[in-house]
Design a protein around this motif. Structure first.
Motif, PDB file in Angstrom:
ATOM      1  N   SER A   1       0.848  -1.193   0.000  1.00 39.79           N
ATOM      2  CA  SER A   1       0.000   0.000   0.000  1.00 39.79           C
ATOM      3  C   SER A   1       0.882   1.242   0.000  1.00 39.79           C
ATOM      4  O   SER A   1       2.057   1.179   0.368  1.00 39.79           O
ATOM      5  CB  SER A   1      -0.917   0.019   1.227  1.00 39.79           C
ATOM      6  OG  SER A   1      -0.177   0.339   2.396  1.00 39.79           O
ATOM      7  N   ALA A   2       0.305   2.343  -0.385  1.00 45.79           N
ATOM      8  CA  ALA A   2       1.051   3.602  -0.432  1.00 45.79           C
ATOM      9  C   ALA A   2       1.575   3.983   0.953  1.00 45.79           C
ATOM     10  O   ALA A   2       2.656   4.556   1.073  1.00 45.79           O
ATOM     11  CB  ALA A   2       0.173   4.711  -1.009  1.00 45.79           C
ATOM     12  N   ALA A   3       0.829   3.658   1.993  1.00 45.28           N
ATOM     13  CA  ALA A   3       1.249   3.992   3.345  1.00 45.28           C
ATOM     14  C   ALA A   3       2.418   3.137   3.818  1.00 45.28           C
ATOM     15  O   ALA A   3       3.216   3.581   4.639  1.00 45.28           O
ATOM     16  CB  ALA A   3       0.073   3.828   4.309  1.00 45.28           C
ATOM     17  N   GLN A   4       2.551   1.919   3.277  1.00 46.16           N
ATOM     18  CA  GLN A   4       3.567   0.984   3.747  1.00 46.16           C
ATOM     19  C   GLN A   4       4.807   0.925   2.869  1.00 46.16           C
ATOM     20  O   GLN A   4       5.865   0.483   3.325  1.00 46.16           O
ATOM     21  CB  GLN A   4       2.960  -0.426   3.836  1.00 46.16           C
ATOM     22  CG  GLN A   4       1.836  -0.512   4.841  1.00 46.16           C
ATOM     23  CD  GLN A   4       1.095  -1.831   4.747  1.00 46.16           C
ATOM     24  OE1 GLN A   4       1.026  -2.459   3.694  1.00 46.16           O
ATOM     25  NE2 GLN A   4       0.527  -2.253   5.860  1.00 46.16           N
ATOM     26  N   CYS A   5       4.697   1.350   1.613  1.00 44.51           N
ATOM     27  CA  CYS A   5       5.827   1.231   0.690  1.00 44.51           C
ATOM     28  C   CYS A   5       5.751   2.330  -0.360  1.00 44.51           C
ATOM     29  O   CYS A   5       4.726   2.479  -1.033  1.00 44.51           O
ATOM     30  CB  CYS A   5       5.804  -0.142   0.011  1.00 44.51           C
ATOM     31  SG  CYS A   5       7.118  -0.362  -1.204  1.00 44.51           S
ATOM     32  N   GLY A   6       6.832   3.047  -0.525  1.00 42.62           N
ATOM     33  CA  GLY A   6       6.871   4.143  -1.483  1.00 42.62           C
ATOM     34  C   GLY A   6       6.844   3.700  -2.938  1.00 42.62           C
ATOM     35  O   GLY A   6       6.648   4.521  -3.827  1.00 42.62           O
TER      36      GLY A   6
ATOM     37  N   TYR B   1       4.960   0.730  -3.924  1.00 40.32           N
ATOM     38  CA  TYR B   1       4.059  -0.414  -3.780  1.00 40.32           C
ATOM     39  C   TYR B   1       3.473  -0.908  -5.097  1.00 40.32           C
ATOM     40  O   TYR B   1       3.100  -2.073  -5.225  1.00 40.32           O
ATOM     41  CB  TYR B   1       2.933  -0.092  -2.801  1.00 40.32           C
ATOM     42  CG  TYR B   1       1.901   0.865  -3.346  1.00 40.32           C
ATOM     43  CD1 TYR B   1       0.720   0.384  -3.889  1.00 40.32           C
ATOM     44  CD2 TYR B   1       2.127   2.238  -3.330  1.00 40.32           C
ATOM     45  CE1 TYR B   1      -0.232   1.263  -4.402  1.00 40.32           C
ATOM     46  CE2 TYR B   1       1.203   3.109  -3.842  1.00 40.32           C
ATOM     47  CZ  TYR B   1       0.020   2.619  -4.376  1.00 40.32           C
ATOM     48  OH  TYR B   1      -0.914   3.481  -4.884  1.00 40.32           O
TER      49      TYR B   1
END
Length: 156
Positions: A116-121, A123
């Protein structure tokens, strides 16, 4: 300047496998090599990124997670480094752990960790199917690996 140790490895004879890169006190670095010799065949960016997410997650959720220091890609994109604490994970046990984790990853049902965008730049550059396929291939490469095979190959 002094040449760093990883630049002394002859990449022309290096085959896919698992190698002892270095020992720094209790920290041991294994070199998980994926590049095929003389062909230049490398993992794609999506394969490399996907293997990193799956394997790092499985290692850090394994029974040996307290010994895991780092798992991540090499800058040259020919494989990964696995750093671990040798006080709680001897070489033979580290090999066994990697064999188990790559086999587990080959059959990983998903979802893709960190997708996800929140977990991986980056993704959007992840593929569960590609990551599992590469892990299945590498599980076969290291299936019968032993501590006696940790030395880098030398030119004949």
């Amino acid at each position: 300047m002094e040449r760093i140790a990883s630049f002394t490895v002859d990449h022309n004879v290096l085959t896919p496998g698992l190698y002892l890169s270095r020992r720094d006190g209790n920290t041991v670095t294994f070199d998980l090599r994926f590049k095929k010799p003389n062909t230049g065949d490398l993992l794609t960016n999506a394969e490399m990124h996907s293997v990193e997410h799956i394997i790092a997650t499985l290692l850090r959720n394994s029974e040996k997670k307290d010994a895991v220091i780092y798992f991540g890609p090499m800058g040259c994109q020919t494989g990964f480094y696995f750093l671990f604490d040798s006080r709680t994970l001897p070489d033979a046990a580290a090999i066994t752990l990697l064999q188990q984790v790559f086999q587990q990853a080959a059959e990983y049902p998903g979802p893709m960790p960190g997708a996800s965008a929140a977990q991986c730049g980056n993704y959007r550059n992840l593929s569960l199917a590609e990551g599992c396929a590469v892990c299945a291939w590498y599980a076969g490469v290291i299936r019968d690996w032993t501590p006696a095979r940790l030395a880098y190959p030398q030119r004949a």
